[in-house]
Design an enzyme around this catalytic site. Sequence first.
Site, PDB file in Angstrom:
ATOM      1  CE  LYS A   1      17.377 -43.366 -72.082  1.00 47.95           C
ATOM      2  NZ  LYS A   1      17.452 -42.100 -72.879  1.00 47.95           N
TER       3      LYS A   1
ATOM      4  CE1 TYR B   1      21.738 -43.912 -76.072  1.00 44.33           C
ATOM      5  CE2 TYR B   1      22.745 -44.263 -73.931  1.00 44.33           C
ATOM      6  CZ  TYR B   1      21.618 -44.124 -74.717  1.00 44.33           C
ATOM      7  OH  TYR B   1      20.361 -44.198 -74.148  1.00 44.33           O
TER       8      TYR B   1
ATOM      9  CG  PHE C   1      23.196 -35.177 -76.750  1.00 49.04           C
ATOM     10  CD1 PHE C   1      23.171 -36.554 -76.559  1.00 49.04           C
ATOM     11  CD2 PHE C   1      22.685 -34.663 -77.948  1.00 49.04           C
ATOM     12  CE1 PHE C   1      22.661 -37.414 -77.527  1.00 49.04           C
ATOM     13  CE2 PHE C   1      22.179 -35.518 -78.929  1.00 49.04           C
ATOM     14  CZ  PHE C   1      22.167 -36.899 -78.715  1.00 49.04           C
TER      15      PHE C   1
ATOM     16  NE  ARG D   1      12.023 -44.605 -81.937  1.00 51.93           N
ATOM     17  CZ  ARG D   1      13.066 -44.048 -81.335  1.00 51.93           C
ATOM     18  NH1 ARG D   1      13.883 -44.761 -80.573  1.00 51.93           N
ATOM     19  NH2 ARG D   1      13.313 -42.763 -81.481  1.00 51.93           N
TER      20      ARG D   1
ATOM     21  CB  THR E   1      13.609 -37.626 -77.825  1.00 50.75           C
ATOM     22  OG1 THR E   1      13.623 -38.547 -78.913  1.00 50.75           O
ATOM     23  CG2 THR E   1      14.930 -37.700 -77.077  1.00 50.75           C
TER      24      THR E   1
ATOM     25  NE  ARG F   1      11.852 -41.253 -74.120  1.00 49.09           N
ATOM     26  CZ  ARG F   1      12.475 -41.521 -75.248  1.00 49.09           C
ATOM     27  NH1 ARG F   1      11.899 -41.228 -76.415  1.00 49.09           N
ATOM     28  NH2 ARG F   1      13.672 -42.066 -75.229  1.00 49.09           N
TER      29      ARG F   1
ATOM     30  CG  ASN G   1      14.717 -39.577 -72.534  1.00 51.55           C
ATOM     31  OD1 ASN G   1      15.457 -40.413 -72.023  1.00 51.55           O
ATOM     32  ND2 ASN G   1      14.764 -39.255 -73.807  1.00 51.55           N
TER      33      ASN G   1
ATOM     34  CG  HIS H   1      17.448 -46.936 -75.603  1.00 52.74           C
ATOM     35  ND1 HIS H   1      17.920 -46.105 -76.582  1.00 52.74           N
ATOM     36  CD2 HIS H   1      17.560 -48.199 -76.087  1.00 52.74           C
ATOM     37  CE1 HIS H   1      18.319 -46.850 -77.622  1.00 52.74           C
ATOM     38  NE2 HIS H   1      18.110 -48.127 -77.339  1.00 52.74           N
TER      39      HIS H   1
ATOM     40  CD  GLU I   1      20.012 -50.165 -79.510  1.00 54.32           C
ATOM     41  OE1 GLU I   1      18.893 -50.470 -79.049  1.00 54.32           O
ATOM     42  OE2 GLU I   1      20.264 -49.044 -80.009  1.00 54.32           O
TER      43      GLU I   1
HETATM   44  P1  ATP Z   1      16.746 -43.266 -77.043  1.00 52.75           P
HETATM   45  O1  ATP Z   1      17.856 -43.531 -78.036  1.00 52.75           O
HETATM   46  O2  ATP Z   1      17.230 -43.117 -75.610  1.00 52.75           O
HETATM   47  O3  ATP Z   1      15.580 -44.177 -77.186  1.00 52.75           O
HETATM   48  P2  ATP Z   1      15.773 -41.275 -78.748  1.00 52.75           P
HETATM   49  O4  ATP Z   1      16.051 -42.247 -79.835  1.00 52.75           O
HETATM   50  O5  ATP Z   1      14.391 -40.737 -78.611  1.00 52.75           O
HETATM   51  O6  ATP Z   1      16.132 -41.850 -77.361  1.00 52.75           O
HETATM   52  P3  ATP Z   1      18.263 -40.026 -79.443  1.00 52.75           P
HETATM   53  O7  ATP Z   1      18.278 -38.909 -80.392  1.00 52.75           O
HETATM   54  O8  ATP Z   1      18.698 -41.387 -79.896  1.00 52.75           O
HETATM   55  O9  ATP Z   1      16.799 -40.090 -78.797  1.00 52.75           O
HETATM   56  O10 ATP Z   1      19.140 -39.610 -78.192  1.00 52.75           O
HETATM   57  C1  ATP Z   1      19.549 -40.560 -77.251  1.00 52.75           C
HETATM   58  C2  ATP Z   1      19.350 -40.016 -75.865  1.00 52.75           C
HETATM   59  O11 ATP Z   1      20.249 -38.926 -75.656  1.00 52.75           O
HETATM   60  C3  ATP Z   1      17.969 -39.426 -75.579  1.00 52.75           C
HETATM   61  O12 ATP Z   1      17.020 -40.381 -75.198  1.00 52.75           O
HETATM   62  C4  ATP Z   1      18.268 -38.474 -74.441  1.00 52.75           C
HETATM   63  O13 ATP Z   1      18.406 -39.167 -73.187  1.00 52.75           O
HETATM   64  C5  ATP Z   1      19.639 -37.930 -74.840  1.00 52.75           C
HETATM   65  N1  ATP Z   1      19.536 -36.703 -75.628  1.00 52.75           N
HETATM   66  C6  ATP Z   1      19.130 -36.587 -76.909  1.00 52.75           C
HETATM   67  N2  ATP Z   1      19.193 -35.315 -77.341  1.00 52.75           N
HETATM   68  C7  ATP Z   1      19.656 -34.594 -76.297  1.00 52.75           C
HETATM   69  C8  ATP Z   1      19.948 -33.221 -76.087  1.00 52.75           C
HETATM   70  N3  ATP Z   1      19.790 -32.316 -77.062  1.00 52.75           N
HETATM   71  N4  ATP Z   1      20.403 -32.836 -74.874  1.00 52.75           N
HETATM   72  C9  ATP Z   1      20.590 -33.754 -73.891  1.00 52.75           C
HETATM   73  N5  ATP Z   1      20.345 -35.056 -74.016  1.00 52.75           N
HETATM   74  C10 ATP Z   1      19.884 -35.489 -75.195  1.00 52.75           C
HETATM   75 MG    MG Z   2      17.898 -43.298 -80.128  1.00 52.53          MG
END
Ligand code: ATP
Ligand code: MG
Length: 137
Positions: free
Chosen positions: A9, A49, A57, A85, A91, A102, A112, A115, A126
């Site tokens: 990212k 996304y 968010f 993962r 996350t 992370r 973070n 992805h 994707e």
């Molecule tokens: P990713 O999809 O990036 O691998 P993830 O699957 O661990 O991460 P998701 O729940 O899919 O997390 O959320 C996607 C992304 O959105 C997160 O990686 C983070 O960058 C952002 N994100 C998630 N939750 C929040 C939140 N509460 N506030 C701000 N940003 C968030």
């Molecule tokens: Mg995700």
Amino acid sequence: IERTLSIIKPDATERNITGLIVARLEGAGLRVVAQKRVWWKKKQAEEFYEMHKKRDFFDELVQFMISGPIVVQVLEGEDAIKRNRLVMGATNPVDADPGTIRKDFAVNLQRNSVHGSDSPESAKREIDLLFKKSEIV
Ligand code: ATP
Ligand code: MG
């Protein structure tokens, strides 16, 4: 053997630590079989996304993901989705286990660093969205 989609990212490209992250992925038994550095337009981030578009968010996430270049990758390995993962960590970096990407590199819940696809269905979606078949070798 399985494939997953990985993104390094903007918070990580900005700090010039993409190589450190790739080394963690390779160290976890994942092979980079496609990779490119891109700078998304808003539409591309919104499409990638789209499953999060109702989340509060979403707008901030899209703005973050277009704030600088990213590195998109296809990773290959045994149980690649789960394996990726695991090495990424939780996350939110405050919840991430020691030794994860992370834990060691993320700035906060949003910034973070990486992805990773969360299921075989999302990995296929994707990868198909971001790579041509001929780019994966
Ligand atoms: P990713 O999809 O990036 O691998 P993830 O699957 O661990 O991460 P998701 O729940 O899919 O997390 O959320 C996607 C992304 O959105 C997160 O990686 C983070 O960058 C952002 N994100 C998630 N939750 C929040 C939140 N509460 N506030 C701000 N940003 C968030
Ligand atoms: Mg995700």
